[in-house]
Write an enzyme that holds these catalytic residues in place. Structure first.
Site, PDB file in Angstrom:
ATOM      1  N   GLU A   1       5.281  -0.217 -22.063  1.00  0.00           N
ATOM      2  CA  GLU A   1       3.991  -0.885 -22.098  1.00  0.00           C
ATOM      3  C   GLU A   1       4.121  -2.275 -22.709  1.00  0.00           C
ATOM      4  O   GLU A   1       4.822  -2.454 -23.701  1.00  0.00           O
ATOM      5  CB  GLU A   1       2.991  -0.063 -22.898  1.00  0.00           C
ATOM      6  CG  GLU A   1       2.680   1.269 -22.260  1.00  0.00           C
ATOM      7  CD  GLU A   1       1.635   2.055 -23.019  1.00  0.00           C
ATOM      8  OE1 GLU A   1       0.905   1.463 -23.851  1.00  0.00           O
ATOM      9  OE2 GLU A   1       1.543   3.259 -22.786  1.00  0.00           O
TER      10      GLU A   1
ATOM     11  N   ASN B   1       8.095   4.988 -23.798  1.00  0.00           N
ATOM     12  CA  ASN B   1       8.017   6.443 -23.905  1.00  0.00           C
ATOM     13  C   ASN B   1       9.023   7.070 -22.953  1.00  0.00           C
ATOM     14  O   ASN B   1       9.132   6.656 -21.804  1.00  0.00           O
ATOM     15  CB  ASN B   1       6.606   6.936 -23.564  1.00  0.00           C
ATOM     16  CG  ASN B   1       5.602   6.489 -24.586  1.00  0.00           C
ATOM     17  OD1 ASN B   1       5.702   6.832 -25.750  1.00  0.00           O
ATOM     18  ND2 ASN B   1       4.636   5.704 -24.159  1.00  0.00           N
TER      19      ASN B   1
ATOM     20  N   GLU C   1       5.484  -0.515 -26.421  1.00  0.00           N
ATOM     21  CA  GLU C   1       6.203   0.733 -26.671  1.00  0.00           C
ATOM     22  C   GLU C   1       6.920   1.211 -25.421  1.00  0.00           C
ATOM     23  O   GLU C   1       6.598   0.804 -24.307  1.00  0.00           O
ATOM     24  CB  GLU C   1       5.253   1.824 -27.160  1.00  0.00           C
ATOM     25  CG  GLU C   1       4.239   2.271 -26.122  1.00  0.00           C
ATOM     26  CD  GLU C   1       3.334   3.389 -26.607  1.00  0.00           C
ATOM     27  OE1 GLU C   1       3.715   4.122 -27.538  1.00  0.00           O
ATOM     28  OE2 GLU C   1       2.241   3.542 -26.050  1.00  0.00           O
TER      29      GLU C   1
END
Length: 79
Positions: free
Chosen positions: A9, A24, A22
């Site tokens: 992101e 993930n 971030e």
């Protein structure tokens, strides 16, 4: 190291500067947005990597979006 698809992101300002937020190591609920603007089936890619295959994509294929997409969530509460 990590070998699979995931979600990264960023924020983008009015000067088109990108700021990392971030990463993930799983798909998030918003992954259809990425699929819509890249044409890449992320679930398929994750399954292929899990089966031992190498990604058949290069960075250029992943970094040239084809349009825009927006996702919104609507919450309804009884205050």
């Amino acid at each position: 190291g990590y070998r699979s698809a995931g979600t990264v992101e960023f924020l983008c300002d009015k000067h088109k500067n990108f700021y990392f937020l971030e990463m993930n190591t799983r798909l998030q609920v918003e992954h259809p947005i990425t699929e819509a603007i890249t044409g890449i089936d992320l679930v398929e890619q994750m399954l292929r990597v899990a089966a031992g295959e190498k990604l058949k994509l290069d960075q250029k294929e992943c970094s040239e979006p084809k349009g825009w997409a927006v996702e919104a969530r609507v919450y309804a509460e009884d205050p």
